[in-house]
Write an enzyme that holds these catalytic residues in place. Structure first.
Site, PDB file in Angstrom:
ATOM      1  N   ASP A 221       1.150  -1.368   0.139  1.00 42.68           N
ATOM      2  CA  ASP A 221       0.019  -0.093   0.057  1.00 42.68           C
ATOM      3  C   ASP A 221       1.090   1.439   0.016  1.00 42.68           C
ATOM      4  OD1 ASP A 221      -2.737   1.903   0.143  1.00 42.68           O
ATOM      5  OD2 ASP A 221      -3.396  -0.056   1.363  1.00 42.68           O
ATOM      6  N   HIS A 244       2.126   2.395  -3.166  1.00 40.26           N
ATOM      7  CA  HIS A 244       1.431   3.314  -3.718  1.00 40.26           C
ATOM      8  C   HIS A 244       2.062   4.367  -3.418  1.00 40.26           C
ATOM      9  CE1 HIS A 244      -2.406  -0.097  -3.201  1.00 40.26           C
ATOM     10  NE2 HIS A 244      -1.287  -0.232  -3.836  1.00 40.26           N
TER      11      HIS A 244
END
Ligand code: NAG
Ligand code: NAG
Ligand code: NAG
Length: 396
Positions: A221, A244
């Site tokens: 993430d 991310h």
């Protein structure tokens, strides 16, 4: 006689002063092995670790909790202050989290709370053993998904240093900083597979003066996420990827939030991340402000969306048609170069009801080598200016 007495008093005073300084300056070790710890990778050491911490916390000088080399199973560790002296936790060994789902019901695995002047270091590893837990994560489809534990969380910790540690395979977040002030994080290595769900690297909320430097974050993430109330955050020399990217937000989901402001991201590298530097706000009616961000000297090595502001974020419709009500202002992107993996290398998608103010693009050089190239930039509702080199051509 009088002079003898005076000499005696002087001597006593000196002795007392020496004693006081000695206690203040003296390092006392609290080795977990003296509190029943067993480094066999199976025995639960939670109790021994917490007992060592509690005694150290009572010591008025420099207390050092030592976890020597070896592998230690720990089901949970809650280390609370306030403490009487300067606390250091030296993790030289490997801490392993439980894999049995009934044993990881807590939100946090290792948790430091209400400590002033704390150092956590030692070169050791926190192994969250997330592989088993990840399949219990259904947050993609279920907005009320149950929380899996964070590997290490700091709540209301001030004047702290966290350095020379590794976190691998967290069940959810690796590191969370909440309600903290003046915390420097450096020489940290964080890793989990690129497809592991919600394994954010470092998440910061309601905290001020947080530094992150010389660290490597590879995860599933955000490498770093800054949420409601994060201010004065300085990030430098961080390598991020997979993951991310480094994100502000998402903001504006849960009612009105505190401002996020004063973030500097400098001299960082993004490698194969889905996003690079990202600001994300929900298309919902919540108010808020996000301002004063500088992104500078950043290398993008195959990044999906190297520069992105998205104020129409809406994973669970219906949402506000006009976008978010979070006001974004004063954002500078300076000297950002490399390869974009998508044709739209720069996306500034601001809100129809709160256009972005004072967004500056300066010396941008992002190439796209795929089909349909070259790279382009997309703007909506952006006020600002561009300077210096612009590839793709600026849309401001
Ligand atoms: C964190 O780093 C900043 C900038 O280098 C420094 O001013 C501050 O004193 C440091 N804080 C701690 C707790 O070491
Ligand atoms: C910036 O990063 C590069 C490589 O990652 C490093 O060699 C250099 O020393 C860094 N510069 C500063 C000012 O920290
Ligand atoms: C944006 O920058 C300007 C000029 O430096 C400053 O006056 C203003 O207060 C800033 N806006 C916010 C919301 O911080």
């Amino acid at each position: 006689m009088g002079s003898k007495l005076a000499f005696g008093w002087a001597c006593l005073l000196t002795c007392l002063m020496v004693l006081v300084t000695e206690v203040r300056g003296q390092v006392k070790f609290f080795n977990v092995m003296n509190y029943g710890a067993v480094a066999d990778g199976a025995t639960d050491n939670s109790e021994g670790f917490v007992r060592a911490w509690k005694e150290a916390c009572e010591w008025k000088g420099r207390a050092r909790v030592l976890i020597p080399q070896g592998t230690y199973m720990v089901s949970s560790g809650r280390f609370e202050g306030p403490c009487k002296g300067l606390m250091t936790v030296m993790i030289k060994g490997v801490l392993k989290a439980p894999t049995d789902p009934t044993k990881f019901s807590t939100e946090n695995w290792i948790n430091f709370r209400y400590v002033d002047r704390l150092t956590v270091s030692g070169g050791g590893t926190l192994d969250g053993q997330g592989q088993v837990a990840w399949r219990f994560n259904d947050c993609r489809d279920n907005p009320n998904c149950p929380a899996l534990p964070t590997t290490m969380r700091f709540d209301f910790v001030t004047n702290a240093r966290i350095h020379h540690l590794r976190s691998i395979d967290s069940k959810s977040n690796h590191l969370v900083i909440f309600g903290c002030e003046n915390v420097n994080i450096s020489s940290i290595r964080i890793s989990a597979p690129g497809d592991s769900p919600n394994t954010d690297g470092i998440k910061i909320g309601h905290s001020h003066r947080i530094g992150i430097a010389h660290s490597t974050i590879s995860t599933g993430d955000d490498c770093i996420a800054m949420l409601s109330g994060a201010t004065k955050i300085h990030i430098s020399n961080v390598v991020c990827g997979p993951g991310h990217g480094i994100s502000i937000g998402s903001l504006g989901k849960n009612g009105d939030e505190d401002d996020v402001s004063g973030v500097v991201v400098r001299n960082c590298t993004f490698q194969g991340t889905s996003d690079g530097v990202r600001i994300k706000t929900w298309a919902s009616p919540s108010l808020g402000r996000a301002s004063d961000f500088i992104y500078e000297d950043i290398f993008m090595e195959h990044v999906g969306n190297p520069i992105i502001i998205d104020q129409e974020y809406c994973p669970y419709p219906p949402c506000n048609q006009e976008g978010s009500l979070v006001q974004i202002s004063n954002v500078t992107y300076r000297n950002i170069w490399g390869i974009s993996d998508s044709k739209v290398a720069v996306t500034l998608r601001c809100s129809g009801s709160r256009s972005c103010k004072n967004v500056v693009l300066e010396d941008i050089n992002l190439a796209y080598r795929g089909p349909g190239g070259p790279a382009t930039a997309l703007c909506s509702h952006v006020n600002g200016r561009s300077l210096g080199h612009q590839t793709p051509p600026s849309c401001i």
